[in-house]
Structure formats: C-alpha cells, structure tokens
Design a protein around this motif. Structure first.
Motif, PDB file in Angstrom:
ATOM      1  N   ASN A 212       0.790  -1.232   0.000  1.00 14.07           N
ATOM      2  CA  ASN A 212       0.000   0.000   0.000  1.00 14.07           C
ATOM      3  C   ASN A 212       0.824   1.285   0.000  1.00 14.07           C
ATOM      4  O   ASN A 212       0.321   2.329   0.416  1.00 14.07           O
ATOM      5  CB  ASN A 212      -0.946  -0.003   1.205  1.00 14.07           C
ATOM      6  CG  ASN A 212      -0.205  -0.043   2.537  1.00 14.07           C
ATOM      7  OD1 ASN A 212       1.017  -0.172   2.565  1.00 14.07           O
ATOM      8  ND2 ASN A 212      -0.934   0.062   3.632  1.00 14.07           N
ATOM      9  N   ASN A 214       3.177   2.195  -2.868  1.00 11.54           N
ATOM     10  CA  ASN A 214       3.911   2.388  -4.124  1.00 11.54           C
ATOM     11  C   ASN A 214       3.096   3.132  -5.173  1.00 11.54           C
ATOM     12  O   ASN A 214       3.487   3.172  -6.337  1.00 11.54           O
ATOM     13  CB  ASN A 214       4.374   1.037  -4.673  1.00 11.54           C
ATOM     14  CG  ASN A 214       3.213   0.134  -5.093  1.00 11.54           C
ATOM     15  OD1 ASN A 214       2.771   0.171  -6.242  1.00 11.54           O
ATOM     16  ND2 ASN A 214       2.718  -0.679  -4.174  1.00 11.54           N
ATOM     17  N   ARG A 215       1.996   3.726  -4.753  1.00  7.95           N
ATOM     18  CA  ARG A 215       1.149   4.438  -5.710  1.00  7.95           C
ATOM     19  C   ARG A 215       1.923   5.593  -6.346  1.00  7.95           C
ATOM     20  O   ARG A 215       2.603   6.354  -5.665  1.00  7.95           O
ATOM     21  CB  ARG A 215      -0.096   4.976  -4.996  1.00  7.95           C
ATOM     22  CG  ARG A 215      -1.129   5.604  -5.937  1.00  7.95           C
ATOM     23  CD  ARG A 215      -2.343   6.047  -5.138  1.00  7.95           C
ATOM     24  NE  ARG A 215      -2.943   4.932  -4.414  1.00  7.95           N
ATOM     25  CZ  ARG A 215      -3.911   5.074  -3.513  1.00  7.95           C
ATOM     26  NH1 ARG A 215      -4.367   6.282  -3.211  1.00  7.95           N
ATOM     27  NH2 ARG A 215      -4.402   4.016  -2.900  1.00  7.95           N
ATOM     28  N   GLY A 216       1.811   5.700  -7.659  1.00  7.04           N
ATOM     29  CA  GLY A 216       2.452   6.804  -8.374  1.00  7.04           C
ATOM     30  C   GLY A 216       3.790   6.458  -8.981  1.00  7.04           C
ATOM     31  O   GLY A 216       4.268   7.181  -9.855  1.00  7.04           O
ATOM     32  N   HIS A 219       4.575   1.234 -10.913  1.00 11.03           N
ATOM     33  CA  HIS A 219       4.521   0.687 -12.265  1.00 11.03           C
ATOM     34  C   HIS A 219       5.839   0.870 -13.017  1.00 11.03           C
ATOM     35  O   HIS A 219       6.027   0.293 -14.098  1.00 11.03           O
ATOM     36  CB  HIS A 219       3.388   1.341 -13.053  1.00 11.03           C
ATOM     37  CG  HIS A 219       3.551   2.828 -13.204  1.00 11.03           C
ATOM     38  ND1 HIS A 219       3.359   3.715 -12.163  1.00 11.03           N
ATOM     39  CD2 HIS A 219       3.893   3.589 -14.290  1.00 11.03           C
ATOM     40  CE1 HIS A 219       3.576   4.951 -12.589  1.00 11.03           C
ATOM     41  NE2 HIS A 219       3.912   4.900 -13.871  1.00 11.03           N
TER      42      HIS A 219
END
Length: 326
Positions: A212, A214-216, A219
């Motif tokens: 929870n 690694n958003r942003g 990828h």
C-alpha cells in the motif's frame, strides 16, 4: 456528524481487533514453522548447528580461556552433527562449518573428558567439512582500512528514490550488493534472511498490487525485492521476534550496500495483516517458513529527480546518557 463521531470512537477498537488477529496469525506461524520443533528437519538442524558452533568460535576468540570451557557446547554440537543419517542428502552449510570449528576447538582446548574422546572419534571418521569457520587473526590496521573518509557524505547522500531509469538491473550487481549485506550481524550468526528478487513487469506488478505504499511510481520499478527471515532459525520463546530484528538489520545493510554501488532503493513496508500475507503467498512462491520483513524497490536513479526532505529529529531527542561524563 454522528457518523464521523462513531467512526472516531470505533477506529481504535477496530485496530485492536485486527491487531489481535495479526498476533494470532504470527503465533500460529511460529507454532508451525519455528525452530522449537525437533531438529530432525535438515534446515532446523543446520540453524541449530550454527547456534552452537558460534559459542565455540567465541571461546576460541577470547584472549584468556578458562580450562575445560566450551566442552559442553562441543558435546551439544556433536549430538546435532550425529543426527544426520546416511539417507540425508549431505550436510547443510552450517553443519559443514560446524565440523571445521569443532576440529579447531578440539585441537586447542584442554580437558573435556569423555566428551573430548567422543569428539575425537567422530572427527576421525567425518569427511565433509568446510574450509571456513573458527577464528582468524586480525589487526587494527585491517579494521581501520574500512573507515570512510567522509561518512556524512555517504550516509546523507542516501535517499529513498522513487524515480528510476528504465532498464533492468544487472543481476551480478545485485549479487554483489547482497554479498556485502551478508556481513550483517545476526543472533548467533544464524543468517536467517532470504531474498526473493523479481525483474519482470508482471511479477512485480502482482506483488506491488498488495503493497500500500507504491502508488504513483510502482509501475516503473525495474527490480523488486521481498526480504524475509526464516522462522526455523529461532528455537526459544525469547527469540519469537528475532526474525524481524535480524531481517530488518539485513534489509538496512542491503540498502546501504546498494547505495555504495550506485544503485537507488526505496523501502516498501509490509505492515499488513494475515489476509494480505496469505494473498501475497498465493501470487509469489514464498517458502511458508519465511516471514516477510519488507519489500524494496531497486534501480538506477533518473538523472534528475525529487526526494522527500525527511527531516530528522534532534540527537538529544533520541539519546539519553545514563552515566556522568568521566
């Protein structure tokens, strides 16, 4: 208004209930995989061997050794080494080192009585042993050779990087970093850590979908590590949390080793519950006895990027002197 007030009242209870579930899950894993079980299983026996032979190494390193000291540990190590049957697929790494340490100890220790006799009989017939283990002569100059000329520059230049260049990280470079991190201290030198490395986009994305933080940027992570510790290495109730301690120390050593080789990294915490832990194990083939400590994104940093300021507390807020200055 009432709804938000209820949420504020319920949230602490919600955390307590989930924490209780997490404690139960951790306890069930310790019961199932912990090293407290009989040592017939070869990995548990291997960890038991290093726990004991490290006592002999410490005895060999003391400037002044007491007469007959260490023979109890030698007898315990002998019993572990004798548990290996011909049907076993060869000795473990630490068992082989244990034979070498036992031979070094027996050659220099006085006394021992019946234990010394049994050790000598065992050593006459054993054939497989390591060239490593025991003690080495060391000099102050060698110790000081590793002193950094500018430690502030090294430590203060290390940041959590979330902006990586495209492209794979050479595996040999990763292996070199892990070899450096293997110098991390661990309880009785058990080295119970294990790293799972992912380099393909699909595997990385499946793992990061359950993390929870690694958003942003998740990828674009070119290499992902899952750092774990083996529960089989810890065999007493006092060591029930030691896998997190040793695993965390190894993780920090690895981050510094990567930095020393020009690689950037970012810790991705795994403060998750039992449900998420089980889900991760369904998408990543993690050994059931391995406890997940943390994830780590690794890659080459972009030419220009931003990092969090991450202000550090004053030293006086974390340091307490317990004695008056001399």
């Amino acid at each position: 208004m009432i709804s938000s007030r209820l949420k504020r009242l319920i949230r602490p209870l919600h955390n307590l209930l989930w924490a209780f579930g997490g404690f139960a899950y951790d306890f069930s894993r310790y019961v199932r995989y912990g090293g407290w079980r009989a040592h017939a299983e070869h990995r548990r026996r291997d960890y038991k061997a290093v726990k004991i032979y490290h006592q002999l190494e410490k005895s060999l390193s003391f400037r002044e050794r007491r007469a007959n000291s260490g023979w109890e540990a030698a007898g315990n190590l002998l019993r572990v080494l004798e548990r290996r049957t011909p049907a076993t697929a060869g000795p473990g790494y630490h068992e082989s080192v244990g034979v070498k340490v036992l031979r070094d100890f027996a050659a220099t220790a006085d006394g021992g009585g019946d234990t010394a006799r049994r050790v000598q009989e065992f050593l006459q017939h054993v054939r497989q042993e390591s060239a490593e283990g025991g003690v080495i002569d060391f000099h102050l100059e060698e110790l000081l050779a590793g002193k950094l000329e500018d430690p502030e520059r090294f430590f203060c230049s290390r940041h959590s990087v979330r902006d990586f260049r495209p492209g794979a990280v050479p595996r040999e470079l990763m292996r070199r970093a892990m070899k450096l991190a293997m110098r991390t201290p661990s309880v009785c030198n058990r080295q119970a850590w294990h790293v799972y490395q992912m380099d393909s986009r699909g595997t990385i994305d499946r793992a990061l979908a359950l993390q929870n933080g690694n958003r942003g940027f998740g990828h674009e992570v070119p290499c992902l590590l899952i750092i774990t510790a083996d529960l089989r290495a810890f065999d007493t109730h006092g060591e029930r949390f030691q896998h997190w301690v040793d695993g965390g120390m190894f993780a920090m050593s690895l981050a510094l080793a990567l930095h020393s080789l020009g690689l950037a990294s970012c810790f991705l915490n795994w403060s998750r519950g039992a449900r998420e832990d089980r889900r991760l194990r369904r998408v990543v083939p993690i050994d059931p006895a391995h406890t997940v400590i943390t994830m780590m994104a690794v890659g080459f940093a972009s030419d220009e990027f931003k990092v969090c300021y991450s202000a550090r507390r004053p030293i006086d807020s974390i340091l307490t002197y317990l004695d008056d200055p001399a």
